[in-house]
Design a protein around this motif. Structure first.
Motif, PDB file in Angstrom:
ATOM      1  N   ASP A  20      29.769  -7.432  45.767  1.00 35.32           N
ATOM      2  CA  ASP A  20      30.420  -7.155  47.126  1.00 35.32           C
ATOM      3  C   ASP A  20      32.111  -7.595  47.086  1.00 35.32           C
ATOM      4  O   ASP A  20      33.018  -6.986  47.335  1.00 35.32           O
ATOM      5  CB  ASP A  20      29.844  -7.494  48.259  1.00 35.32           C
ATOM      6  N   ARG A  21      32.115  -8.727  46.234  1.00 27.19           N
ATOM      7  CA  ARG A  21      33.423  -9.375  46.191  1.00 27.19           C
ATOM      8  C   ARG A  21      34.400  -8.456  45.149  1.00 27.19           C
ATOM      9  O   ARG A  21      35.534  -8.170  44.983  1.00 27.19           O
ATOM     10  CB  ARG A  21      33.486 -10.750  45.691  1.00 27.19           C
ATOM     11  N   LEU A  22      33.500  -7.900  43.923  1.00 31.30           N
ATOM     12  CA  LEU A  22      34.029  -7.097  43.052  1.00 31.30           C
ATOM     13  C   LEU A  22      34.764  -5.599  43.625  1.00 31.30           C
ATOM     14  O   LEU A  22      35.872  -5.522  43.286  1.00 31.30           O
ATOM     15  CB  LEU A  22      33.162  -6.756  41.921  1.00 31.30           C
ATOM     16  N   MET A  23      33.981  -5.338  44.705  1.00 36.89           N
ATOM     17  CA  MET A  23      34.466  -4.004  45.168  1.00 36.89           C
ATOM     18  C   MET A  23      35.503  -4.341  46.244  1.00 36.89           C
ATOM     19  O   MET A  23      36.674  -3.481  46.089  1.00 36.89           O
ATOM     20  CB  MET A  23      33.249  -3.228  46.278  1.00 36.89           C
ATOM     21  N   GLU A  24      35.689  -5.590  46.803  1.00 35.26           N
ATOM     22  CA  GLU A  24      36.663  -5.954  47.744  1.00 35.26           C
ATOM     23  C   GLU A  24      37.953  -6.401  46.990  1.00 35.26           C
ATOM     24  O   GLU A  24      39.043  -5.770  47.358  1.00 35.26           O
ATOM     25  CB  GLU A  24      36.552  -7.448  48.326  1.00 35.26           C
ATOM     26  N   GLU A  25      37.830  -6.768  45.597  1.00 34.88           N
ATOM     27  CA  GLU A  25      38.906  -6.852  44.721  1.00 34.88           C
ATOM     28  C   GLU A  25      39.704  -5.434  44.404  1.00 34.88           C
ATOM     29  O   GLU A  25      40.726  -5.410  44.192  1.00 34.88           O
ATOM     30  CB  GLU A  25      38.645  -7.551  43.405  1.00 34.88           C
ATOM     31  N   MET A  26      38.827  -4.371  44.126  1.00 30.38           N
ATOM     32  CA  MET A  26      39.319  -3.170  43.909  1.00 30.38           C
ATOM     33  C   MET A  26      39.633  -2.114  45.111  1.00 30.38           C
ATOM     34  O   MET A  26      40.335  -1.102  44.903  1.00 30.38           O
ATOM     35  CB  MET A  26      38.362  -2.291  43.038  1.00 30.38           C
ATOM     36  N   GLU A  27      39.372  -2.503  46.296  1.00 27.82           N
ATOM     37  CA  GLU A  27      39.825  -1.699  47.664  1.00 27.82           C
ATOM     38  C   GLU A  27      41.401  -1.337  47.419  1.00 27.82           C
ATOM     39  O   GLU A  27      41.602  -0.371  47.821  1.00 27.82           O
ATOM     40  CB  GLU A  27      39.362  -2.565  48.814  1.00 27.82           C
ATOM     41  N   PRO A  28      42.388  -2.419  47.302  1.00 22.71           N
ATOM     42  CA  PRO A  28      43.665  -2.023  47.289  1.00 22.71           C
ATOM     43  C   PRO A  28      43.945  -0.995  46.250  1.00 22.71           C
ATOM     44  O   PRO A  28      44.754   0.042  46.790  1.00 22.71           O
ATOM     45  CB  PRO A  28      44.564  -3.394  47.102  1.00 22.71           C
ATOM     46  N   HIS A  29      43.611  -1.174  44.850  1.00 22.83           N
ATOM     47  CA  HIS A  29      43.668  -0.150  44.250  1.00 22.83           C
ATOM     48  C   HIS A  29      43.140   1.218  44.558  1.00 22.83           C
ATOM     49  O   HIS A  29      43.709   2.338  44.105  1.00 22.83           O
ATOM     50  CB  HIS A  29      43.227  -0.574  42.906  1.00 22.83           C
ATOM     51  N   LEU A  30      41.931   1.186  44.915  1.00 25.05           N
ATOM     52  CA  LEU A  30      41.367   2.268  45.392  1.00 25.05           C
ATOM     53  C   LEU A  30      42.089   3.286  46.218  1.00 25.05           C
ATOM     54  O   LEU A  30      42.194   4.374  46.182  1.00 25.05           O
ATOM     55  CB  LEU A  30      40.030   2.165  45.784  1.00 25.05           C
ATOM     56  N   HIS A  31      42.601   2.481  47.239  1.00 21.22           N
ATOM     57  CA  HIS A  31      43.537   3.294  48.320  1.00 21.22           C
ATOM     58  C   HIS A  31      44.800   3.576  47.826  1.00 21.22           C
ATOM     59  O   HIS A  31      45.289   4.650  48.162  1.00 21.22           O
ATOM     60  CB  HIS A  31      43.851   2.058  49.523  1.00 21.22           C
ATOM     61  N   MET A  32      45.235   2.969  46.885  1.00 21.18           N
ATOM     62  CA  MET A  32      46.448   3.582  46.172  1.00 21.18           C
ATOM     63  C   MET A  32      46.184   4.778  45.561  1.00 21.18           C
ATOM     64  O   MET A  32      46.948   5.752  45.551  1.00 21.18           O
ATOM     65  CB  MET A  32      47.014   2.363  45.252  1.00 21.18           C
ATOM     66  N   LEU A  33      45.107   5.043  44.853  1.00 21.07           N
ATOM     67  CA  LEU A  33      44.803   5.998  44.024  1.00 21.07           C
ATOM     68  C   LEU A  33      44.298   7.186  45.003  1.00 21.07           C
ATOM     69  O   LEU A  33      44.650   8.270  44.824  1.00 21.07           O
ATOM     70  CB  LEU A  33      43.435   5.790  43.143  1.00 21.07           C
ATOM     71  N   ALA A  34      43.802   7.030  46.171  1.00 23.23           N
ATOM     72  CA  ALA A  34      43.475   8.045  47.348  1.00 23.23           C
ATOM     73  C   ALA A  34      44.544   8.614  47.747  1.00 23.23           C
ATOM     74  O   ALA A  34      44.524   9.656  48.162  1.00 23.23           O
ATOM     75  CB  ALA A  34      42.544   7.367  48.364  1.00 23.23           C
ATOM     76  N   GLY A  35      46.092   8.041  47.891  1.00 24.70           N
ATOM     77  CA  GLY A  35      47.059   8.580  48.650  1.00 24.70           C
ATOM     78  C   GLY A  35      47.015   8.588  49.920  1.00 24.70           C
ATOM     79  O   GLY A  35      46.339   7.649  50.808  1.00 24.70           O
ATOM     80  N   ASP A  36      47.005   9.990  50.425  1.00 21.47           N
ATOM     81  CA  ASP A  36      46.722  10.110  51.971  1.00 21.47           C
ATOM     82  C   ASP A  36      45.371  10.388  52.141  1.00 21.47           C
ATOM     83  O   ASP A  36      45.288  10.701  53.294  1.00 21.47           O
ATOM     84  CB  ASP A  36      47.572  11.394  52.170  1.00 21.47           C
ATOM     85  N   ARG A  37      44.450  10.403  51.450  1.00 14.87           N
ATOM     86  CA  ARG A  37      43.026  10.766  51.744  1.00 14.87           C
ATOM     87  C   ARG A  37      42.372   9.335  52.386  1.00 14.87           C
ATOM     88  O   ARG A  37      42.915   8.301  52.284  1.00 14.87           O
ATOM     89  CB  ARG A  37      42.290  10.907  50.541  1.00 14.87           C
ATOM     90  N   GLU A  38      41.595   9.755  53.190  1.00 18.48           N
ATOM     91  CA  GLU A  38      40.769   8.659  54.095  1.00 18.48           C
ATOM     92  C   GLU A  38      39.886   7.954  53.218  1.00 18.48           C
ATOM     93  O   GLU A  38      38.774   8.570  52.700  1.00 18.48           O
ATOM     94  CB  GLU A  38      40.346   9.074  55.009  1.00 18.48           C
TER      95      GLU A  38
END
Length: 529
Positions: A382-400
């Protein structure tokens, strides 16, 4: 020519070490050895049986003789000199009662009895059987061959042997016999008894063993003849039985001869009535099944390799062709014009980056196929996914992007490799969802001792016939998955290899127009921490 061919075939059969010939030869050898052993035992036991019966009969004759035939007994104690021959028992005057014929000659088969007290002859004659020998042995060793004058020599044993006979007569109740050879070379069967009750003098009665041996030889000859007939009959009966017994094995040989790389679907009958043959058939069927799977896997591997080489060549040819075209443009004078130089260089840089990424992916797959090198450690998923959360938001762009994460999930994995899997799956979802209306959900939960990470999108989805191939290398399901939107088609293949290297699984569920859900699982190390 046919006769020569027949002789050659017969010679070949005789010289060939077939199972049938080996079984027949070994069976005959065992039977012959058993018959020889039985014949030898029969000869030994029957000889002892005949000798013992004859000895009992001879002893019965001795016991039935009147004890006063020699003048009150057979003792040699009163005989002069104690070493008398049969001639000493014949008096010069042959006018004995009942011992002479009308002309005064001695009657055959009779010997006048000798009175040891006064040297005179008693009136009673002693009748001996013509085929037997008789001797008297005194306690002092004096030996008298009674029947020597009639040409029947009695064997003489050593003093030690006579002492042993005396000892046996005193302790053993059964009739004891011995086999000895007389001076004329005749083998005789000997029995012994006391000359009178309480006396240590021995009366020895002998009979030739030749008639008994003739009976033995006849019996053994009959047995040998019957054994030979039994062997011949056994061969005649055993050959068809052996041929029928080996028929399932011959059928297996014929089946094996029909099998080749193109007919691996041939199978042996599982039940043929013989346990060993049935087990052999099952083993062969299992081997053929494995060979069929191996050949099928080899064909699939060759086909996959062919497609892989073709796809890799195609993927490399496109950017190389583009780079080659830009270089030609530059060589024709565009390099002197700034407005054409920089766009060409930027395009060449993008294509070279694409080539570099393709080569890196190919090297990654090659390493994973050979022996994946993982640096495993205990990781809070769960902490591994939390660390990746900002990067994933950046890759998603305007997607939710939505996250649903269970807490305190502990796994043992290579964190960098798992991040690469998540990025590949998330990037795949980004490529196939609308830039403004796209929704991507990332969820992590535990189930059945495993942690499951799912990435769901509301994109175009995948047709059912393409779902089974999405993890194949260089595979694209339709025109929407173009190079403009995606890479070379290696991301999902790399993700599958990485998850399987962690002893996990990866799968996809998709519906056209609804979206796709990619899920991978990893073994759960512990929970509740």
């Amino acid at each position: 020519m046919s006769a020569r061919g027949g002789l050659h075939k017969l010679k070949q059969r005789l010289t060939t070490k077939s199972l049938r010939s080996q079984l027949l030869a070994r069976s005959l050898f065992i039977i012959a050895a058993l018959l020889i052993l039985i014949g030898g035992l029969q000869y030994t036991f029957m000889r002892d049986f005949l000798y013992r019966n004859q000895a009992e009969a001879m002893m019965s004759e001795l016991r039935n003789m009147p004890r006063d035939l020699f003048g009150g007994g057979w003792s040699m104690g009163d005989l002069p000199g104690k070493t008398h021959k049969e001639s000493d028992w014949n008096h010069e005057d042959n006018t004995t009662h009942g011992n002479t014929s009308g002309d005064g000659t001695q009657m055959p088969g009779t010997v006048p009895s000798y009175d040891g007290n006064n040297g005179s002859r008693p009136d009673n004659p002693v009748f001996f059987m013509l085929d037997k020998s008789m001797a008297i042995i005194d306690i002092d060793g004096a030996y008298t061959d009674v029947t020597a004058s009639r040409g029947i020599a009695s064997p003489r044993l050593t003093d030690a042997q006579y002492d042993e006979v005396r000892e046996q007569m005193g302790h053993q109740r059964e009739v004891q016999y011995r086999v000895a050879t007389s001076a004329d070379g005749t083998e005789q069967l000997l029995v012994f008894t006391n000359t009178s009750p309480g006396s240590n003098a021995i009366l020895q009665l002998g009979q030739k063993t030749a008639p008994l041996k003739d009976v033995l030889i006849r019996q053994v000859s009959i047995f040998a003849g019957l054994s030979l007939l039994a062997l011949i009959g056994g061969i005649l009966l055993f050959l068809p039985i052996l041929r029928r017994t080996l028929r399932p094995l011959n059928r297996m040989v014929e089946t094996v001869a029909r099998i080749d790389a193109g007919s691996l679907n041939e199978r042996f009958p599982a039940v043929q009535g013989q346990l060993e043959i049935d087990r052999l058939a099952e083993s062969f069927n299992g081997m053929l099944e494995r060979l069929a799977l191996s050949f099928e896997a080899e064909r699939e591997a060759k086909e996959q390799m062919r497609r892989f080489i073709a796809d890799a060549s195609h993927e490399l040819r496109t950017p190389l062709t583009s780079i080659h075209g830009f270089i030609e443009v530059l060589l024709r004078g565009a390099a002197d014009r700034r407005e054409q130089l920089y766009p060409a260089l930027n395009s060449m840089h993008g294509e070279s980056t694409r080539i570099k990424k393709l080569v890196e992916d190919l090297l990654t797959l090659a390493k994973l196929d050979r022996a994946p090198q993982l640096h495993l450690s205990e990781v809070r998923f769960d902490r591994l996914m939390e660390e990746m959360e900002p990067h994933l938001h950046m890759l998603a762009g305007d997607r939710e992007v939505r996250f649903h994460l269970d807490k305190n999930i502990l796994v043992k994995c290579d964190a960098d490799k798992i991040k690469q899997v998540v990025l590949n799956l998330f990037h795949n979802a980004v490529q196939h969802t609308d830039a403004s209306n796209g929704v991507i959900e990332v969820s992590v939960h535990t189930k059945n001792g495993q942690v499951a990470c799912s990435i769901r999108d509301n994109g175009v989805g995948i047709a059912e016939e393409h779902v089974a191939h999405v993890f194949d290398r260089f595979y694209r399901s339709d025109t929407s998955r173009t190079r403009k939107q995606g890479g070379a088609g290696l991301g999902l293949a790399i993700s599958q290899s990485l998850v399987e290297a962690h002893e996990g699984t990866i799968s996809v569920e998709s519906e056209l127009g609804v979206g796709s859900t990619f899920t991978f699982t990893l073994p759960l190390l512990d929970s509740g921490k």
